[in-house]
Design an enzyme around this catalytic site. Structure first.
Site, PDB file in Angstrom:
ATOM      1  N   ASP A   1     -13.592  -4.992   7.314  1.00  0.00           N
ATOM      2  CA  ASP A   1     -12.958  -5.303   8.601  1.00  0.00           C
ATOM      3  C   ASP A   1     -13.790  -6.320   9.385  1.00  0.00           C
ATOM      4  OD1 ASP A   1     -10.710  -3.672   8.328  1.00  0.00           O
ATOM      5  OD2 ASP A   1     -11.915  -1.893   8.763  1.00  0.00           O
TER       6      ASP A   1
ATOM      7  N   PHE B   1      -2.722   0.532   0.958  1.00  0.00           N
ATOM      8  CA  PHE B   1      -3.469   1.772   0.752  1.00  0.00           C
ATOM      9  C   PHE B   1      -4.189   2.079   2.062  1.00  0.00           C
ATOM     10  CE2 PHE B   1      -3.963   3.401  -3.690  1.00  0.00           C
ATOM     11  CZ  PHE B   1      -2.952   2.649  -4.256  1.00  0.00           C
TER      12      PHE B   1
ATOM     13  N   ASN C   1     -18.835  -2.206   0.270  1.00  0.00           N
ATOM     14  CA  ASN C   1     -18.369  -0.812   0.319  1.00  0.00           C
ATOM     15  C   ASN C   1     -18.326  -0.262  -1.095  1.00  0.00           C
ATOM     16  OD1 ASN C   1     -15.579  -1.208  -0.806  1.00  0.00           O
ATOM     17  ND2 ASN C   1     -15.453  -2.561   0.975  1.00  0.00           N
TER      18      ASN C   1
ATOM     19  N   LYS D   1     -33.392 -16.352   3.168  1.00  0.00           N
ATOM     20  CA  LYS D   1     -33.523 -14.887   3.162  1.00  0.00           C
ATOM     21  C   LYS D   1     -34.187 -14.440   4.471  1.00  0.00           C
ATOM     22  CE  LYS D   1     -35.623 -11.101   0.734  1.00  0.00           C
ATOM     23  NZ  LYS D   1     -36.816 -10.729   0.028  1.00  0.00           N
TER      24      LYS D   1
ATOM     25  N   LYS E   1      -0.423   3.252  10.030  1.00  0.00           N
ATOM     26  CA  LYS E   1      -0.652   1.958   9.349  1.00  0.00           C
ATOM     27  C   LYS E   1       0.628   1.449   8.683  1.00  0.00           C
ATOM     28  CE  LYS E   1      -5.597   2.359   8.622  1.00  0.00           C
ATOM     29  NZ  LYS E   1      -6.675   2.835   7.773  1.00  0.00           N
TER      30      LYS E   1
ATOM     31  N   LYS F   1       1.653  -2.180  10.145  1.00  0.00           N
ATOM     32  CA  LYS F   1       1.504  -3.334   9.251  1.00  0.00           C
ATOM     33  C   LYS F   1       2.832  -3.758   8.618  1.00  0.00           C
ATOM     34  CE  LYS F   1      -3.398  -2.415   8.390  1.00  0.00           C
ATOM     35  NZ  LYS F   1      -4.543  -2.805   7.584  1.00  0.00           N
TER      36      LYS F   1
HETATM   37  O1  PMT Z   1     -11.684   0.807  -5.953  1.00  0.00           O
HETATM   38  P1  PMT Z   1     -11.792   2.297  -6.223  1.00  0.00           P
HETATM   39  O2  PMT Z   1     -13.225   2.744  -6.409  1.00  0.00           O
HETATM   40  O3  PMT Z   1     -10.885   2.733  -7.344  1.00  0.00           O
HETATM   41  O4  PMT Z   1     -11.307   3.083  -4.906  1.00  0.00           O
HETATM   42  C1  PMT Z   1      -9.954   3.016  -4.515  1.00  0.00           C
HETATM   43  C2  PMT Z   1      -9.830   2.947  -2.980  1.00  0.00           C
HETATM   44  C3  PMT Z   1     -10.370   4.215  -2.357  1.00  0.00           C
HETATM   45  C4  PMT Z   1     -10.579   1.724  -2.440  1.00  0.00           C
HETATM   46  C5  PMT Z   1      -8.296   2.779  -2.672  1.00  0.00           C
HETATM   47  O5  PMT Z   1      -7.631   3.924  -3.125  1.00  0.00           O
HETATM   48  C6  PMT Z   1      -8.037   2.577  -1.192  1.00  0.00           C
HETATM   49  O6  PMT Z   1      -7.931   3.502  -0.405  1.00  0.00           O
HETATM   50  N1  PMT Z   1      -7.922   1.285  -0.773  1.00  0.00           N
HETATM   51  C7  PMT Z   1      -7.756   0.883   0.638  1.00  0.00           C
HETATM   52  C8  PMT Z   1      -9.091   0.829   1.298  1.00  0.00           C
HETATM   53  C9  PMT Z   1      -8.999   0.317   2.709  1.00  0.00           C
HETATM   54  O7  PMT Z   1      -9.504  -0.719   2.996  1.00  0.00           O
HETATM   55  O8  PMT Z   1      -8.291   1.025   3.542  1.00  0.00           O
HETATM   56  P2  PMT Z   1      -7.976   0.624   5.085  1.00  0.00           P
HETATM   57  O9  PMT Z   1      -7.326   1.826   5.627  1.00  0.00           O
HETATM   58  O10 PMT Z   1      -9.208   0.101   5.747  1.00  0.00           O
HETATM   59  O11 PMT Z   1      -6.946  -0.577   4.975  1.00  0.00           O
HETATM   60  C10 PMT Z   1      -5.539  -0.380   4.940  1.00  0.00           C
HETATM   61  C11 PMT Z   1      -4.892  -1.459   4.120  1.00  0.00           C
HETATM   62  O12 PMT Z   1      -5.098  -2.726   4.736  1.00  0.00           O
HETATM   63  C12 PMT Z   1      -5.421  -1.592   2.704  1.00  0.00           C
HETATM   64  O13 PMT Z   1      -4.326  -1.805   1.840  1.00  0.00           O
HETATM   65  C13 PMT Z   1      -6.315  -2.810   2.757  1.00  0.00           C
HETATM   66  O14 PMT Z   1      -6.294  -3.509   1.527  1.00  0.00           O
HETATM   67  C14 PMT Z   1      -5.684  -3.632   3.862  1.00  0.00           C
HETATM   68  N2  PMT Z   1      -6.637  -4.452   4.630  1.00  0.00           N
HETATM   69  C15 PMT Z   1      -7.640  -3.863   5.320  1.00  0.00           C
HETATM   70  C16 PMT Z   1      -8.497  -4.632   6.059  1.00  0.00           C
HETATM   71  C17 PMT Z   1      -8.322  -6.027   6.096  1.00  0.00           C
HETATM   72  N3  PMT Z   1      -9.132  -6.807   6.778  1.00  0.00           N
HETATM   73  N4  PMT Z   1      -7.316  -6.592   5.394  1.00  0.00           N
HETATM   74  C18 PMT Z   1      -6.465  -5.820   4.684  1.00  0.00           C
HETATM   75  O15 PMT Z   1      -5.537  -6.344   4.061  1.00  0.00           O
END
Ligand code: PMT
Length: 421
Positions: free
Chosen positions: A291, A337, A225, A301, A351, A355
């Site tokens: 995810d 985040f 990503n 490959k 969330k 969580k």
């Molecule tokens: O890295 P940069 O370029 O500075 O960009 C910053 C950012 C946009 C990545 C950051 O600000 C941000 O939004 N990070 C969270 C991205 C994300 O995965 O969001 P989510 O809504 O899918 O996940 C929610 C939370 O669960 C996040 O804290 C994530 O770390 C966590 N998560 C998600 C999926 C997973 N399998 N395990 C997790 O722990």
């Protein structure tokens, strides 16, 4: 934008070293040439930089170079002809907010540890009450030598000087080992750490994740990503500057004065974060964790001529934050985040609850030029106590500074409500 419309960045400044006077001491090693860039970086960060070179340093770099880069006179001689009634070393010693000695050779380290002052630099350091930061650089065997190790221990433990550890690699003489001067990024982060007076996270262990995971498809391809790691790195830097013991688990390698553990996949990140979680007071998950991952990773490959269509079967990755939310202790703070392209407020709030987080930071990734990859972000911060705060577009470091305040407050509240075990 009108002046009054500018967001309030709190403690953050575009020139983070503005109003600070730094004396840069340069001793005589080949890494002295890197001190020129350091002087320039410090000046561009707003600092008023005064350089003192030891006689040996002038064999490698000239005073004129520093004079030009810092726009201040560079000093070399202990007994200059044009001295005022007040000796130069007393003046510089009193002016300084911070002394940075980079590179610090084995020789100057030994002199400082035993209080020898036989040149302008050592004399001035002995006469200052400012904090002192050293970036050692030398041959690996000189660094390993018990004399140097004892001297460094004296400087660090008795004099409370900050040592930015040297890196491992090939040194100028061709030997390999620890002894290369720390990167300029590490030194700059340590400088900010020393100059920040409000050590509001001192004694706290903060775990931060950064970057986007890569889920391999075959030896050369992956699902990834756009996360650059900037938000997480800014968060870790800010917490470090506030005195926290920081660990950064990142998919992006960076040189920092705190431990950085580089991982690639969601499973690797899960293993490290789970291993570190118990010993942290707060976890900040800025990482964009995939995810899903390919169900099977091809050893070879994948060839494009197998068929016209290609189906990749995916399986769900564990949700690290979700799992840790279920086992967190009452004294721990977890900040997640949320990257949302629609329904920012409701999705972020959902969330936070699902969580079991203390705080969540929602960013609207449909807005161009913020979030993924950008230096800036604009976020909504929600907490379990139903408080909501909106931060307009601002540098990620400014958001990180604000989150440090949120963390201190949350930890304090937990402590006051007797939840600390
Ligand atoms: O890295 P940069 O370029 O500075 O960009 C910053 C950012 C946009 C990545 C950051 O600000 C941000 O939004 N990070 C969270 C991205 C994300 O995965 O969001 P989510 O809504 O899918 O996940 C929610 C939370 O669960 C996040 O804290 C994530 O770390 C966590 N998560 C998600 C999926 C997973 N399998 N395990 C997790 O722990």
């Amino acid at each position: 934008m009108k002046k009054e419309d500018k967001p309030d960045f709190g403690e953050f400044k575009a020139n983070p070293l503005a109003d600070k006077t730094i004396v840069l001491g340069v001793s005589g090693g080949i890494a002295a040439y890197k001190a020129c860039d350091l002087a320039s970086l410090m000046r561009h960060a707003g600092a008023n930089v005064h350089t003192i070179l030891t006689p040996a340093a002038t064999q490698f770099v000239s005073a004129l170079t520093f004079q030009t880069l810092t726009r201040n006179q560079a000093h070399c001689q202990q007994f200059a002809d044009d001295i005022d009634w007040r000796p130069e070393h007393i003046d510089l010693a009193q002016k300084a907010d911070l002394f940075v000695i980079a590179p610090a050779t084995a020789n100057i380290i030994a002199k400082l540890a035993s209080g020898i002052c036989d040149d302008l630099l050592t004399t001035t350091v002995l006469a200052t009450k400012a904090k002192v930061l050293l970036a050692p650089a030398m041959n690996p065997r000189m660094l390993e030598h018990p004399a140097t190790q004892n001297n460094l221990a004296i400087l660090e433990n008795q004099f409370r000087y900050k040592i930015v550890p040297p890196e491992t690699g090939e040194v100028a003489c061709g030997d390999w080992g620890a002894g290369k001067m720390a990167s300029l990024d590490s030194i700059m982060a340590a400088i900010q750490g020393q100059l920040f007076s409000h050590q509001t996270l001192a004694g706290k262990n903060i775990l931060v994740t950064a970057g986007g995971t890569r889920e391999p498809i075959d030896p050369v391809r992956f699902i990834g990503n756009k996360s650059s790691g900037k938000m997480g790195i800014a968060m870790a830097d800010a917490a470090y500057a506030r005195g926290a013991a920081v660990k950064l688990i990142s998919t992006v390698a960076v040189d920092r004065p705190y431990p950085v553990i580089v991982v690639e996949t969601a499973l690797e990140m899960q293993e490290v974060v789970e291993g570190e979680f118990d010993s942290c007071d707060a976890l900040v998950m800025t990482a964009a964790v995939a995810d899903f991952r390919p169900l099977a990773v091809s050893v070879q490959k994948i060839k494009k001529n197998v068929s016209e269509d290609f189906t990749l079967e995916l399986t769900k990755n564990p949700d690290i934050l979700d799992l840790l939310g279920q086992i967190k202790r009452p004294d721990q703070v977890i900040i997640g985040f949320a990257a949302e392209s629609e329904e920012l407020l409701s999705n972020t709030a959902e969330k936070l609850q699902r969580k079991n987080l203390d705080v969540i930071v929602g960013n609207d990734i449909s807005v161009p030029d913020i979030g993924f990859g950008s230096d800036d972000n604009a976020v909504v911060i929600m907490s379990v106590s139903a408080e909501r705060e909106t931060l307009p577009r601002m540098p990620k470091r400014a958001i990180a500074e604000h989150l440090c305040d949120v963390i201190s407050q949350a930890l304090l509240e937990k402590q006051e409500s007797g939840l600390t075990i």
